[in-house]
Design an enzyme around this catalytic site. Structure first.
Site, PDB file in Angstrom:
ATOM      1  NE  ARG A 294      45.103  -8.161 -52.164  1.00  0.00           N
ATOM      2  CZ  ARG A 294      45.027  -9.741 -51.906  1.00  0.00           C
ATOM      3  NH1 ARG A 294      45.414 -10.073 -50.997  1.00  0.00           N
ATOM      4  NH2 ARG A 294      44.014 -10.075 -52.420  1.00  0.00           N
TER       5      ARG A 294
ATOM      6  CB  SER B  31      40.944  -6.220 -57.322  1.00  0.00           C
ATOM      7  OG  SER B  31      40.497  -7.320 -57.806  1.00  0.00           O
TER       8      SER B  31
ATOM      9  CD  GLU C 178      44.529  -4.841 -54.398  1.00  0.00           C
ATOM     10  OE1 GLU C 178      45.087  -5.710 -54.797  1.00  0.00           O
ATOM     11  OE2 GLU C 178      43.360  -5.102 -53.674  1.00  0.00           O
TER      12      GLU C 178
END
Length: 336
Positions: free
Chosen positions: A154, A222, A318
């Site tokens: 990520r 998410s 995130e």
């Protein structure tokens, strides 16, 4: 003139910006003033505007897909404003598989390399040959190789050295003609028929069964990264929590499932104002309305503190959080 942002980010907090610029051609980038505050935006699926933004929002909607054939592979050059899932679907119809594990990930192609999107055992970095970007300082287009993008979980150079210095214009993907299925994650292990279309369909079915549609219930997908912990720390946790889902990251680290941690800590359905931990997928926060940016911040801190108290693991969000003037990161000092 103020521009509403509620419809431009999928979490749909009530907010607005001073200026909004829609980029349809890369040539426009040369004419923009980047000296003030600005925020680059694709489809807003991984960005939340916590408050009114005092700068300019630059929305990339450029289009174009070019496919070049080599002996053993296809090279696909894609404009930043193309929708990611539509690209995956289009390539599959052209009999160019490889990206099916990444089906139904929301957002644009240009946003995909920034956080190196990934799902079901596959990361975008596996297929990136190069990324082209508009360099704000020199007003030139520069191409970075896969290695130069510094991809990791990520993460990429676009979050660090090139943050606020680059506007991604094209992504060049390299897809081998010899297709290999990646079935190591969860529900894909149970596939009876293994074809690119079967993987694509199963990923879509699985995501739809777990994740709320942002058009129906505002969310940003998410919300937290899956924590990466040492082998030693994992062994300690498994003694206490033997059911903890874990996946090998490298020789000395494992990735553990953030959603499982949140669910087992009893946070499913937890609410602050209209912000809620989703009833079916604890990794997702949803916006039921009548909520402010401060409500979301309070929720993030509560989850982080609770997870640290239970597992001594620090959760990182995130999703990109934008306040009045910049991107911000919510990291609390956990208390045991």
């Amino acid at each position: 003139m103020a521009h509403p942002l509620e419809q431009l980010h999928t979490f749909a907090l009530n907010s607005q910006c001073q200026n909004l610029v829609t980029v349809t051609q890369n040539e426009q980038l040369k004419t923009l003033n980047f000296k003030g505050l600005f925020c680059l935006l694709g489809e807003g699926s991984n960005t939340i505007f916590l408050n009114d933004y005092t700068g300019t929002v630059i929305k990339m909607v450029t289009k174009g897909i070019t496919i070049t054939e080599r002996l053993d592979e296809y090279v696909v050059r894609v404009a930043a404003g193309e929708n990611w899932h539509k690209l995956v679907s289009y390539l599959l119809k052209q009999d160019i598989p490889g990206l099916e594990n990444l089906a139904l990930i929301p957002g644009t192609v240009g946003a995909a390399p920034v956080q190196n999107i990934g799902a079901y055992g596959v990361e975008l970095a596996n297929f990136v040959e190069s990324v082209e970007y508009f360099d704000i300082a020199s007003k030139r287009i520069i191409k970075l190789s896969n290695a130069q993008c510094q991809f990791s979980y990520r993460d990429s150079i676009f979050k660090h050295a090139l943050k606020n210095k680059a506007v991604i214009t094209h992504v060049n993907l390299c897809l081998p003609k010899k297709w290999q299925a990646e079935l190591s994650y969860g529900p894909l292990k149970q596939l009876a028929t293994v074809t690119p279309q079967a993987v694509f369909d199963h990923v879509i079915h699985t995501r739809n069964s777990k994740l709320p549609n942002p058009d129906v219930l505002p969310n940003a997908g998410s919300f937290f990264k899956n924590p990466i912990i040492t082998n030693k720390r994992l062994a300690q946790l498994l003694k206490k929590f033997p059911e903890l889902p874990h996946y090998k990251y490298d020789q000395t680290h494992y990735k553990v499932a953030a959603g499982w941690l949140i669910e087992q800590a009893g946070l499913k359905g937890y609410k602050i104002a209209g912000i809620e931990v989703h009833q079916q997928q604890a990794l997702v926060l949803v916006n039921n309305g009548n909520s402010l940016g401060n409500d979301l911040i309070t929720m993030i801190k509560h989850i982080q503190r609770t997870i640290f108290a239970h597992y001594e693991i620090a959760l990182e969000h995130e999703v990109r959080l934008i306040n009045e003037s910049c991107e911000c990161h919510i990291n609390v000092e956990p208390t045991l």
